[in-house]
Design an enzyme around this catalytic site. Structure first.
Site, mmCIF file in Angstrom:
data_model
loop_
_atom_site.group_PDB
_atom_site.id
_atom_site.type_symbol
_atom_site.label_atom_id
_atom_site.label_comp_id
_atom_site.label_asym_id
_atom_site.label_seq_id
_atom_site.Cartn_x
_atom_site.Cartn_y
_atom_site.Cartn_z
ATOM 1 N N ASP A 50 22.772 -0.358 20.702
ATOM 2 C CA ASP A 50 21.397 -0.872 20.798
ATOM 3 C C ASP A 50 20.728 -1.001 19.431
ATOM 4 O O ASP A 50 21.101 -0.288 18.500
ATOM 5 C CB ASP A 50 20.553 0.029 21.724
ATOM 6 C CG ASP A 50 20.428 1.468 21.233
ATOM 7 O OD1 ASP A 50 21.451 2.109 20.945
ATOM 8 O OD2 ASP A 50 19.288 1.947 21.110
ATOM 9 N N HIS A 106 15.507 0.931 19.115
ATOM 10 C CA HIS A 106 16.448 1.145 20.218
ATOM 11 C C HIS A 106 16.142 0.167 21.343
ATOM 12 O O HIS A 106 15.061 -0.406 21.405
ATOM 13 C CB HIS A 106 16.231 2.535 20.844
ATOM 14 C CG HIS A 106 16.361 3.694 19.953
ATOM 15 N ND1 HIS A 106 17.501 4.452 19.891
ATOM 16 C CD2 HIS A 106 15.482 4.275 19.096
ATOM 17 C CE1 HIS A 106 17.326 5.463 19.040
ATOM 18 N NE2 HIS A 106 16.097 5.373 18.541
ATOM 19 N N HIS A 124 19.610 1.576 16.097
ATOM 20 C CA HIS A 124 20.362 2.778 16.469
ATOM 21 C C HIS A 124 21.845 2.546 16.184
ATOM 22 O O HIS A 124 22.550 3.439 15.704
ATOM 23 C CB HIS A 124 20.111 3.088 17.954
ATOM 24 C CG HIS A 124 20.451 4.493 18.342
ATOM 25 N ND1 HIS A 124 20.451 4.933 19.632
ATOM 26 C CD2 HIS A 124 20.815 5.562 17.581
ATOM 27 C CE1 HIS A 124 20.812 6.218 19.662
ATOM 28 N NE2 HIS A 124 21.026 6.615 18.435
ATOM 29 N N GLU A 170 11.672 2.633 21.473
ATOM 30 C CA GLU A 170 12.578 2.116 22.508
ATOM 31 C C GLU A 170 11.984 0.850 23.110
ATOM 32 O O GLU A 170 10.781 0.810 23.396
ATOM 33 C CB GLU A 170 12.718 3.132 23.660
ATOM 34 C CG GLU A 170 13.596 4.315 23.375
ATOM 35 C CD GLU A 170 15.086 4.043 23.644
ATOM 36 O OE1 GLU A 170 15.450 2.880 23.942
ATOM 37 O OE2 GLU A 170 15.863 5.001 23.526
HETATM 38 ZN ZN LIG Z 1 19.238 4.106 21.067
#
Ligand SMILES: [Zn+2]
Length: 239
Positions: free
Chosen positions: A138, A26, A128, A88
């Site tokens: 993303d 992500h 994602h 992330e």
């Molecule tokens: Zn995401």
């Protein structure tokens, strides 16, 4: 590698028997510190955050189900939180401009550890946007998928393989790779974000991008059909 632990309470148990077999990547437009605040507000999480300077923070134990992917599908898996580790990356442009070298260095180290530990198949190293193509942009068109594949993380295609694939049905080819194709425009655009980033328009307004993930009338340009075929071949060979 050095990992700063800053655990969040937003997780639960993985369902009984659910083994980790996917890595979901992500990005967020926030700095790591701000991202943690946003996750707290929304009662969400991911297992890790990597900041732009390469600093790695762990928010949830890999043993637990973090809440990062939401509604998602990939290669027969539904709701990928139960099967995945989520990372992330902080990216002020939401992955539309080059990621910082130190950040990618950390991502490679961390991803290798996770992939080796769980023996995650290369076909299940996903964006994602790959697993939620109607909802998520993303980690964006600037994410260095080809470079990561050269480091053993995920897959890239070999253009010579296109000729080995008989079908030119876009829907079927996307399905072979792993995409949910209920919304063909969304799945096609997610494919382009991952494998044909030069065909994806940048959006300087990150908030606009979040609300307009793909052009609703998008059709895969014919010129990129061979890329799709080459990818389908690669992904079908490595079930
Ligand atoms: Zn995401």
């Amino acid at each position: 590698m050095k990992v700063i632990r800053e655990f969040l309470p937003y997780f639960d148990e993985r369902p009984h028997g659910a083994k980790v077999r996917a890595l979901v990547l992500h990005c967020s437009a926030h700095s790591a510190a701000d991202m943690i605040e946003v996750l707290r507000e929304r009662e969400l999480s991911s297992h890790y955050i990597i900041d732009t300077d390469g600093k790695v923070l762990q928010l949830v134990s890999e043993k637990k189900r973090a809440w990062h992917a939401g509604q998602s599908k990939w290669r027969g898996m539904k709701m990928l939180n139960q099967y995945s580790v989520g990372i992330e990356l902080s990216s002020p442009t939401l992955g539309q401009q080059k990621y910082a070298d130190l950040q990618i260095k950390s991502l490679i180290k961390l991803s290798r550890q996770i992939i080796n530990h769980y023996q995650i198949p290369a076909v299940n190293v996903v964006a994602h946007s790959d697993i939620a193509p109607t909802r998520k942009p993303d980690p964006g068109l600037a994410f260095p998928w080809q470079y990561l594949a050269s480091k053993g993380i995920g897959l890239w295609y070999d253009a010579n393989d296109a000729a080995k694939v008989a079908t030119n049905d876009v829907e079927e080819l996307l399905r072979i790779i792993g995409y949910e194709v209920n919304d063909l425009a969304a799945a096609s655009y997610a494919f382009c974000r991952h494998f044909v980033p030069q065909s994806v328009a940048t959006d300087n307004d990150v908030n606009h991008l979040i609300d307009n993930v793909f052009p609703p009338d998008f059709v895969l340009p014919k010129a990129y059909l061979p890329v799709l075929q080459a990818c389908a071949y690669k992904y079908s060979r490595l079930l």
